[in-house]
Design an enzyme around this catalytic site. Structure first.
Site, PDB file in Angstrom:
ATOM      1  N   ASP A 247       0.847  -1.203   0.000  1.00  0.00           N
ATOM      2  CA  ASP A 247       0.000   0.000   0.000  1.00  0.00           C
ATOM      3  C   ASP A 247       0.879   1.247   0.000  1.00  0.00           C
ATOM      4  O   ASP A 247       0.559   2.255   0.629  1.00  0.00           O
ATOM      5  CB  ASP A 247      -0.919  -0.001   1.221  1.00  0.00           C
ATOM      6  CG  ASP A 247      -2.033   1.036   1.113  1.00  0.00           C
ATOM      7  OD1 ASP A 247      -2.458   1.342  -0.019  1.00  0.00           O
ATOM      8  OD2 ASP A 247      -2.470   1.552   2.160  1.00  0.00           O
ATOM      9  N   ASP A 264       3.541   2.012   8.263  1.00  0.00           N
ATOM     10  CA  ASP A 264       2.266   1.367   7.909  1.00  0.00           C
ATOM     11  C   ASP A 264       2.490   0.105   7.079  1.00  0.00           C
ATOM     12  O   ASP A 264       2.207   0.053   5.888  1.00  0.00           O
ATOM     13  CB  ASP A 264       1.359   2.332   7.141  1.00  0.00           C
ATOM     14  CG  ASP A 264       0.883   3.481   8.007  1.00  0.00           C
ATOM     15  OD1 ASP A 264       0.928   3.334   9.245  1.00  0.00           O
ATOM     16  OD2 ASP A 264       0.474   4.519   7.463  1.00  0.00           O
TER      17      ASP A 264
END
Length: 318
Positions: A247, A264
């Site tokens: 992502d 993340d």
């Protein structure tokens, strides 16, 4: 008295006796957080709450909790000198740094009473929202739990299943961060994981100001080229471990003291085990290159085709 009447009387008396022997619940004893099956981390948390109801709970310096270091999965060695491991340490929540659909990130101070301590980022995964992990189907391919009951709960998105998913993503991110930090990748040091909470190295200033995301910056030509080289190096390190971020964008890259830092990572993809591994790898590159080209980096420098092929070779997909 008839024999069957005596039996009924004995059964009722025995039942009443068992009721009387049950341990009473006192007013200050915490009630269970919810009904239904609990994950192991939730059982431990509730057990600790019950113990705390009968012990001294006053915390020094207005802290929110005692350190839970001893009951947590701990970060990799060699451990940085700034990590506080003493059980006498306390944690104080200083507010929210970032909110998201899957997790919130809080600023936390861990210190020994009377000392300054260190700032940490506390990433807390949530399991109580219907939008939780809206993208997880593709990322979870290649990750399977052994017990079919738990897999059914996760696939059905029951409350038990959502809690399992939250824990699984916290476990996955902590493991990936530990692995990448050990090989020198530009990621924050993972201090510990306890249940659905991960404590991370805080990337920012001593006053609690977080490092800016790459998306917030407007770098000049020289800085832009340097940041691109750092980004490519980070992608190569991940690919060398058989991983894609999954992502990647300018919103989950921080620039701390001139260094590009990757954050993340719960959805990090094993590009070998996941049948869509190549797709995730190519998408990371396309997202990143698109941002850099939009800021003025030449297409020749940010050649996605060549870079994807290099990363596939590094990951063993060539």
């Amino acid at each position: 008295m008839r024999e069957h009447d005596f039996d009924e009387f004995a059964d009722a008396s025995d039942y009443a006796d068992r009721r009387m022997r049950r341990r009473p619940r006192y007013d200050d004893q915490p009630a269970p957080a919810r009904r239904g099956r609990l994950t192991e981390a939730e059982r431990v948390r509730l057990s600790q709450l019950r113990e705390d109801a009968y012990t001294e709970t006053e915390l020094p310096d207005g802290a929110d909790r005692w350190s839970n270091w001893d009951g947590a999965d701990q970060g990799p060695h060699p451990r940085p000198d700034w990590v506080i491991t003493e059980l006498a340490a306390v944690d104080t929540d200083l507010g929210v740094l970032k909110t998201g659909k899957e997790a919130d990130v809080h600023l936390l101070r861990r210190n020994l009473p009377g000392e300054d301590g260190v700032l940490l980022a506390a990433k807390r995964y949530r399991s109580d929202e219907h939008k939780l992990f809206h993208r997880d189907a593709g990322y979870l391919e290649g990750r399977r739990m052994r017990r079919s009951r738990e897999m059914r709960a996760m696939e059905g998105r029951t409350s038990f299943g959502r809690n399992l998913i939250a824990e699984q993503w916290a476990v996955a991110e902590f493991a990936v961060l530990s692995r990448l930090w050990t090989i020198g990748a530009p990621v924050p040091y993972p201090v510990q994981r306890h249940g659905t909470e991960i404590l991370l190295e805080f990337l920012g200033e001593s006053d609690g100001t977080a490092a800016p995301r790459l998306a917030q910056l407007r770098p000049g030509p020289d800085e832009l080229a340097d940041l691109w080289e750092q980004a490519v190096s980070a992608l190569e390190l991940l690919a060398g471990q058989g991983l894609a971020h999954g992502d990647l964008s300018a919103y989950n890259l921080l620039v701390h003291e001139g260094h590009l830092m990757v954050i993340d990572l719960p959805q990090a993809v094993d590009v070998i085990a996941n049948p869509r591994g190549r797709e995730f790898l190519a998408r990371d590159v396309a997202n990143l290159a698109g941002w850099f080209r939009g800021r003025g980096l030449s297409e020749q420098v940010a050649d996605t085709g060549d870079l994807v092929r290099e990363l596939e070779n590094a990951a063993g997909l060539g």
